[in-house]
Design an enzyme around this catalytic site. Structure first.
Site, mmCIF file in Angstrom:
data_model
loop_
_atom_site.group_PDB
_atom_site.id
_atom_site.type_symbol
_atom_site.label_atom_id
_atom_site.label_comp_id
_atom_site.label_asym_id
_atom_site.label_seq_id
_atom_site.Cartn_x
_atom_site.Cartn_y
_atom_site.Cartn_z
ATOM 1 N N ASP A 168 35.844 72.060 54.381
ATOM 2 C CA ASP A 168 36.944 72.940 54.748
ATOM 3 C C ASP A 168 37.777 73.167 53.469
ATOM 4 O O ASP A 168 37.628 72.421 52.493
ATOM 5 C CB ASP A 168 37.765 72.265 55.855
ATOM 6 C CG ASP A 168 39.075 72.960 56.103
ATOM 7 O OD1 ASP A 168 39.043 74.177 56.349
ATOM 8 O OD2 ASP A 168 40.136 72.294 56.044
ATOM 9 N N ASP A 171 41.627 74.725 53.233
ATOM 10 C CA ASP A 171 43.052 74.406 53.346
ATOM 11 C C ASP A 171 43.263 73.037 53.988
ATOM 12 O O ASP A 171 42.751 72.766 55.076
ATOM 13 C CB ASP A 171 43.766 75.466 54.190
ATOM 14 C CG ASP A 171 43.843 76.796 53.467
ATOM 15 O OD1 ASP A 171 44.856 77.051 52.818
ATOM 16 O OD2 ASP A 171 42.863 77.570 53.549
ATOM 17 N N ASP A 225 40.319 68.985 58.094
ATOM 18 C CA ASP A 225 41.616 68.353 58.404
ATOM 19 C C ASP A 225 42.252 68.831 59.687
ATOM 20 O O ASP A 225 43.318 68.350 60.050
ATOM 21 C CB ASP A 225 42.600 68.629 57.269
ATOM 22 C CG ASP A 225 43.071 70.076 57.293
ATOM 23 O OD1 ASP A 225 42.205 70.966 57.286
ATOM 24 O OD2 ASP A 225 44.288 70.311 57.363
#
Ligand SMILES: [Mg+2]
Length: 270
Positions: A28, A30, A212
């Site tokens: 991922d 961001d 996240d």
């Protein structure tokens, strides 16, 4: 499901699972490579992290994929490393290292509805201070990190209503409402398809996914179910209880540390 264990420092059993061939690393962007900032357009991947990704991407028998909720082109611009796959828009689009683009055929027919949602929400939410409506063509993000918390419920109602009227769905991320096509295309379906394409589901392969946010849970779930050898890693402070990931790391700096280890490891099969 058991609480995730800390991935770092790498224990020998974990190290061994990362030693397979090929090694497929899915990341991922961001909150995983780039620290979270107030305004998404100001997010940046630190140069040292970009270097680690770049080195890893040139290793033999290694594939690196960025898996983002951002548009694929935007995710690629942020990481700016060649030789990587990019899965954008939560799985709706995939761009190969050579630049070949494909859009999920389930998502494509909803392009006009997403455009309509952007126009309507852009108008409806224009008076709300701090709201940011991000056009990603195949999906739409309504960011509210900078919005007065008392006004957020109003934003949510507007997004829900407009999405519903257009036959679209709303997913929640970190301080963002994502408006998407009402189809089962998400980071889970996308990482599974790409992992298969790259040989990451084969016996003897190594597969790593790091994310996240809530939308990354789709990928953790599908990988834990379909690929027992996959390492699923949630970036979170402390001991998160709301994840199905097997492992956790603290922050993007710890992700870079992990990538560094992989980028410079002696590889038995390389
Ligand atoms: Mg993220």
């Amino acid at each position: 499901m058991r609480a995730p264990r800390s991935l770092l420092p790498l224990e020998p059993d974990v190290r061994a699972r990362l030693d397979g061939t090929p090694l497929v690393v899915m990341l991922d962007v961001d909150g995983t490579l780039a620290p979270i900032v107030a305004r998404p357009e100001e997010a940046a991947v630190p140069a040292a992290t970009r270097r680690s990704v770049a080195v890893l991407a040139t290793r033999p028998a290694t594939h690196v994929a960025l898996v983002s909720g951002r548009a694929a082109g935007d995710a690629r611009r942020m990481v700016a490393v060649s030789n990587v796959w990019v899965v954008g828009n939560h799985g709706a689009e995939v761009v190969s290292p050579t630049g070949e683009e494909s859009v999920d055929p389930l998502v494509a027919p909803h392009e006009a509805a997403v455009a309509q949602a952007r126009a309507t929400l852009g108008r409806l939410l224009a008076p709300v201070a701090g709201v940011l409506v991000e056009d990603k063509r195949w999906t739409l993000s309504v960011h509210y990190r900078e919005v007065d918390p008392q006004v957020v419920p109003l934003v949510q109602v507007s997004v829900q209503r407009v999405a519903q009227e257009l036959g679209l769905r709303v997913h929640e991320g970190k301080m963002v409402y994502e408006v998407r096509a009402p189809v089962r295309v998400d980071k889970g379906s996308a990482v599974l398809a790409l992992a298969q394409r790259l040989g990451g589901l084969r016996e003897g392969a190594a597969l790593l996914f790091v994310g996240d946010d809530r939308t990354d849970e789709d990928a953790f779930r599908v990988l834990r179910h379909r690929a027992a050898h996959a390492l699923t890693v949630r970036v979170a402070e402390g001991a998160p209880t709301d994840t199905v990931a097997e492992f956790t790391v603290r922050d993007p700096a710890a992700v870079r540390e992990l990538l560094d280890v992989l980028a410079h490891a002696e590889r038995a099969h390389a």
